[in-house]
Each structure stands twice: as C-alpha cells, then as structure tokens.
Scaffold this motif. Structure first.
Motif, PDB file in Angstrom:
ATOM      1  N   THR A  29       6.778  11.113   8.856  1.00 19.39           N
ATOM      2  CA  THR A  29       5.685  11.743   8.112  1.00 19.39           C
ATOM      3  C   THR A  29       4.891  10.687   7.352  1.00 19.39           C
ATOM      4  O   THR A  29       5.343   9.562   7.166  1.00 19.39           O
ATOM      5  N   GLU A  30       3.720  11.091   6.920  1.00 22.94           N
ATOM      6  CA  GLU A  30       2.816  10.145   6.274  1.00 22.94           C
ATOM      7  C   GLU A  30       3.477   9.422   5.096  1.00 22.94           C
ATOM      8  O   GLU A  30       3.276   8.227   4.889  1.00 22.94           O
ATOM      9  N   LYS A  31       4.279  10.144   4.321  1.00 21.57           N
ATOM     10  CA  LYS A  31       4.850   9.548   3.113  1.00 21.57           C
ATOM     11  C   LYS A  31       5.947   8.531   3.430  1.00 21.57           C
ATOM     12  O   LYS A  31       6.295   7.720   2.567  1.00 21.57           O
TER      13      LYS A  31
ATOM     14  N   LEU B 275       2.759   3.916   2.100  1.00 18.39           N
ATOM     15  CA  LEU B 275       1.393   3.394   2.027  1.00 18.39           C
ATOM     16  C   LEU B 275       0.514   4.343   1.228  1.00 18.39           C
ATOM     17  O   LEU B 275       0.607   5.560   1.378  1.00 18.39           O
ATOM     18  N   ASP B 276      -0.344   3.795   0.405  1.00 17.86           N
ATOM     19  CA  ASP B 276      -1.320   4.600  -0.305  1.00 17.86           C
ATOM     20  C   ASP B 276      -2.246   5.239   0.736  1.00 17.86           C
ATOM     21  O   ASP B 276      -2.865   4.537   1.534  1.00 17.86           O
ATOM     22  N   PRO B 277      -2.356   6.585   0.773  1.00 19.19           N
ATOM     23  CA  PRO B 277      -3.156   7.219   1.829  1.00 19.19           C
ATOM     24  C   PRO B 277      -4.636   6.873   1.770  1.00 19.19           C
ATOM     25  O   PRO B 277      -5.324   6.957   2.774  1.00 19.19           O
TER      26      PRO B 277
ATOM     27  N   ILE C 260       2.848   1.028  -1.554  1.00 25.71           N
ATOM     28  CA  ILE C 260       3.031   1.679  -2.856  1.00 25.71           C
ATOM     29  C   ILE C 260       4.198   0.985  -3.543  1.00 25.71           C
ATOM     30  O   ILE C 260       5.357   1.383  -3.434  1.00 25.71           O
ATOM     31  N   GLU C 261       3.905  -0.082  -4.259  1.00 19.08           N
ATOM     32  CA  GLU C 261       4.965  -0.915  -4.821  1.00 19.08           C
ATOM     33  C   GLU C 261       5.734  -0.218  -5.932  1.00 19.08           C
ATOM     34  O   GLU C 261       6.845  -0.622  -6.272  1.00 19.08           O
ATOM     35  N   GLY C 262       5.151   0.846  -6.497  1.00 18.13           N
ATOM     36  CA  GLY C 262       5.870   1.601  -7.513  1.00 18.13           C
ATOM     37  C   GLY C 262       6.902   2.539  -6.942  1.00 18.13           C
ATOM     38  O   GLY C 262       7.694   3.129  -7.698  1.00 18.13           O
TER      39      GLY C 262
ATOM     40  N   ARG D  44      -1.743   0.378  10.491  1.00 18.72           N
ATOM     41  CA  ARG D  44      -1.133   0.548   9.167  1.00 18.72           C
ATOM     42  C   ARG D  44       0.346   0.177   9.179  1.00 18.72           C
ATOM     43  O   ARG D  44       0.853  -0.457   8.245  1.00 18.72           O
ATOM     44  N   LEU D  45       1.050   0.586  10.239  1.00 19.76           N
ATOM     45  CA  LEU D  45       2.462   0.212  10.327  1.00 19.76           C
ATOM     46  C   LEU D  45       2.589  -1.310  10.405  1.00 19.76           C
ATOM     47  O   LEU D  45       3.442  -1.910   9.728  1.00 19.76           O
TER      48      LEU D  45
END
Length: 490
Positions: free
Chosen positions: A129-131, A135-137, A143-145, A195-196
């Motif tokens: 899934t996207e999450k 990655l920030d969509p 998303i380093e946090g 993106r991957l």
C-alpha cells in the motif's frame, strides 16, 4: 471440515482447476513483500501461469511485514488457495500453487533476507500500500519522522520497512558477488518504480554510498500499472466455497474476470514469458494516469459518498441515478487531464469500468476502498484538480469527491453511526477538525496538511470555494442530498 492442502487436491470437484505442474520441482524466483488478497488474485496468478507453461523458475516466497494472519491461513494449506472469479454469468474456481512459503518478517527477518539474497531470486514484487513506502505522498521524500524508517536509517540488521529489506538484501547480494534483483512495485503509487528506486537509493546512501551507486548502475525498478478489483474475503465467502468444494479454504480470494498488468520493459535479470493480462511497454505513465484518475478516482468518490450514506457496496451506490451522474461527470473532468496511449480508447474504457463497478457478485465494500485516503487523494483526485485549475476549467465533480473525504475524516456517517477512520494520518485530520468551528474553518484546517495538499493547490481560491460549498451541502443534506444537488446542477 478438512482443509485445502496438497493431500486434498484430488478430492476437489472436477470443475475446480488445480495446478498441473509438479510443485516440488519449482524454484523460488520471486519474493513478494506484503502478501494480501490483491497479490494472490493478481501477480501470483501471473507467475502461476508461467509455471503452468513449463518455466519452473517462478515460484514465490511471500512475506507479511506486519501480521501473521495470512501465514496462519496459508501455511496449513501448503500455501495453496482458491481464486474465485465472479461475474454476472457465474463463478469459476481455480487453485493457485505458485506460493511456496509465507514468512512473517518481524518474527524472522533473517529468513526473509536470506531468500531475497538467494541466487535463484530474480524478482522482488511489492504490494505494501501507499503508506508502506514511507514516502511523503506530496513530495516523494522519505518520511524521516516515521519510527520504522528511522530505525532502518540507524541499522539494517533487522529491517522494519520494505525499502529497508530491499537495501539490506541488495547489500548481501553485492557482497556475495550476485547481481541485483528487479524490484517491482505493484501499488497504486504514481511513478511507483521511480519512487521505489528513490527510496531505496536514499536509504542505501545513509549506510553505504558505494552500495547506492551499485544499485543505481545495475538495479532495475520498472514502472507498473496493476488493475483488478479484489474485494475483501468474508466469512460468508469462505463458508459458501466450503459448501461448494467440500473442503475449507481459509486463504481464498475473489476477483472480477478482468486483470491487467502493464510493466515497463526494464529488467536487470531473467523474467518470465508473460502470458495473458500482461503488457510490456516502454512507457507506463499514460496507462497509470488513466487508471488512477478514472478507475481509482471514481472508486474514491463512490467509497466516501456511499460510505457516508450508509451504503455498503459499490454496485449499490451506483444503483442511485445521481451517483452515476457524478461518476460520469468526474470522468469528464479527469479525462481532459490524460494523455492516453494509442492502444487505450477512453470511451470504451469508461464503459468497461462502469460495467465492472456494476458487477453485483463482487460485493466490493465502500469501507475497504475508503482506507488510507490521505495517501490516495494526491494521485487520484488532487492531480487532475490541479491540472484543470491550471487550464481554467471547472472542478465541481472532483471537488465533491474531496469534500466527501473531508467529511469522512470526522468518523460519523449520515445516520450518526461512528466508524474508525483507517488512515495513517487519522490523528492529524481529527486534530484539524477538532479545532475548527465551521465548515470554512474545517476546509482551511485540512487544506493546511501539506503532506496531502501541496501549498499551491491549497492556496487556490476556486478550489477552496468549491470545497466549502460541497462540504457544506454534505453536512446539511447528507451525501445523498449532495449527490441530488449535483445532479440537479448538471
């Protein structure tokens, strides 16, 4: 009741198709990250076709990155499961034998890394899934946090994310003198291969810049587009199949007849001779955009408006004439933002999509589609909205769909029934709504979430005005009332 297994295959009814190849002779050529219903109804079937055609290199070892549920359903069945293909004319059952084992990654990360680094593994596919890409969509940056990603940045001894496993496995292959595998994202993520690749390279650089250079030079991350409607399996589905076959299958999946997998022809090692349903191409983006903005965009609109109205299934939403008007209008808007390939006739595609949505045997649940909306909105609805605003065009249908998502984030349907908002940003959206006093304030607060709404789009007066109008209509008249208002305006 007796479970499906290698020992009980012979006891199945004659009309149930089963593997016609020797599963013992199959080698593991594919590792799949994020095994769920979609993979079992889509990519695993493609590799099962390759095995049936005589190429025994394409067995699958699958991994769950979170829950043991799929492993616990499949392993007692020798990883066999039934694909039930349903349409208005009936159903056909086929037992898929391509999956050889299921690993629960948090329980045994070493086992997963070992098979990903094995010489016979040529392809790693993902449906996380996207999450799951961390990655920030909106920006595509890591998303380093995120706690799991932060742990992988510190150490890859026990990876916690899909990019972490890929980087750690590729590091092992490089050390062993093996070539990299081809990593194929099969999620509805725009430019998913790019993106991957970016996520993997950035994480690799944090650990070993030379490894990142090796992956960049020798690895392959093809863009892909996947399409098949795969509703969630219910207890009633399992019971009905058991009554039909006389054998229980806890891992069964159901799907529509249509299946499509468009893959950029960019591999760094062996690949199967793909059969029906697979198209190799030099450019996936036009196919991907059409699917995301037409099929997935309409699905999101149907899910949020139907879900708010208390309607459980997609085909039931489309039984409302006003819902069909909205879907067609949304397609009219999104279609102008596409550059379809010559092989794709949009008018024919739209008719086929509506027929697929109308399939009553799938019972595709609106709440299943509504999950993870914050990750899906940018590519499904916001991208065509931005394109139309730039061209000076209207966005009423698309804006109504986004307004329905905003209302959905409140966790209450139009009947006053509470539900859980299943979304990685649910706490963020809840906080935005809690501090807003009226409709306009709710819109402004949600538009301030930059990981969903790019500032340029959030600052559009026309976009904001349309959202305030349609969210107000939903809040006052409910989703059905807003749909009726839209139909009258058309």
């Amino acid at each position: 009741m007796t479970r499906l297994s290698a020992a009980t295959l012979a006891d199945l009814p004659a009309d149930v198709l089963r593997p016609g190849y020797d599963r013992v002779a199959v080698k593991t050529g594919v590792v799949h990250l994020g095994i769920g219903a979609f993979h079992r109804a889509h990519q695993a079937v493609v590799f099962d076709d390759a095995l049936a055609a005589g190429d025994r290199r394409w067995g699958i070892v699958a991994a769950s990155l979170r829950s043991p549920a799929v492993r616990d359903h499949m392993v007692p069945q020798d990883c066999l499961y039934t694909l039930l293909v349903r349409d208005g004319a009936g159903e056909a059952a086929r037992v898929i034998g391509a999956v050889q084992d299921v690993i629960v990654a948090p329980e045994d990360p070493e086992a997963l890394l070992a098979v990903m680094a094995a010489p016979d593994t040529h392809i790693v596919t993902l449906t996380v899934t996207e999450k799951g890409y961390k990655l920030d969509p909106a920006t595509g940056a890591l998303i380093e946090g995120d706690a799991q990603l932060a742990a992988d940045i510190v150490s890859l001894d026990r990876p916690q994310t899909a990019p972490g496993y890929i980087v750690a496995a590729l590091a092992r292959r490089r050390s062993a003198g093996l070539p990299p595998f081809t990593a194929i994202s099969c999620d509805n993520l725009p430019h998913n291969g790019t993106r991957l690749r970016a996520a993997v390279l950035e994480l690799a650089r944090r650990h070993d810049p030379a490894l990142a250079e090796w992956i960049a030079a020798r690895g392959a991350f093809p863009e892909t587009m996947v399409d098949r409607i795969v509703p969630a399996t219910t207890a009633e589905d399992i019971a009905a199949l058991a009554a039909r076959m006389g054998i229980e299958d806890q891992a069964m999946v159901k799907a529509e007849p249509f299946v499509q997998w468009v893959i950029e022809d960019r591999f760094c090692g062996p690949r199967p001779v793909f059969g029906a349903g697979v198209q190799l191409t030099a450019a996936v983006a036009p196919w991907e955009e059409a699917k995301l903005r037409l099929l997935n965009g309409a699905h999101s609109a149907i899910a949020y408006l139907g879900g708010l109205a208390g309607i459980e299934h997609v085909h039931e939403v489309l039984a409302l004439p006003e819902a069909r008007v909205l879907v067609e209008a949304l397609w009219d808007e999104s279609q102008t933002t596409l550059s379809p390939p010559a092989e794709l006739d949009i008018a024919t595609y739209r008719r086929a999509l509506m027929a697929r949505f109308d399939n009553p045997t799938l019972r595709h649940r609106t709440r299943q589609i509504a999950m993870d909306g914050s990750q899906k909105l940018p590519q499904r609805l916001l991208a065509p909205i931005a394109a139309r605003l730039e061209a000076g065009q209207s966005i009423e249908a698309l804006a109504l769909a986004v307004a329905a998502w905003m209302r959905w984030q409140g966790g209450w349907d139009d009947q006053g029934q509470a539900f859980t908002v299943d979304d990685p940003l649910a706490d963020t959206t809840a906080a935005c709504l809690a501090q807003a006093g009226d409709t306009a304030a709710r819109v402004d607060s949600l538009l301030g979430i930059e990981s969903i709404f790019p500032p340029a789009l959030a600052g559009s007066g026309a976009f904001r005005m349309a959202l305030v109008h349609w969210l107000g209509r939903i809040e006052t008249d409910g989703a059905r009332g807003a749909l009726r208002d839209f139909k009258r305006a058309e």
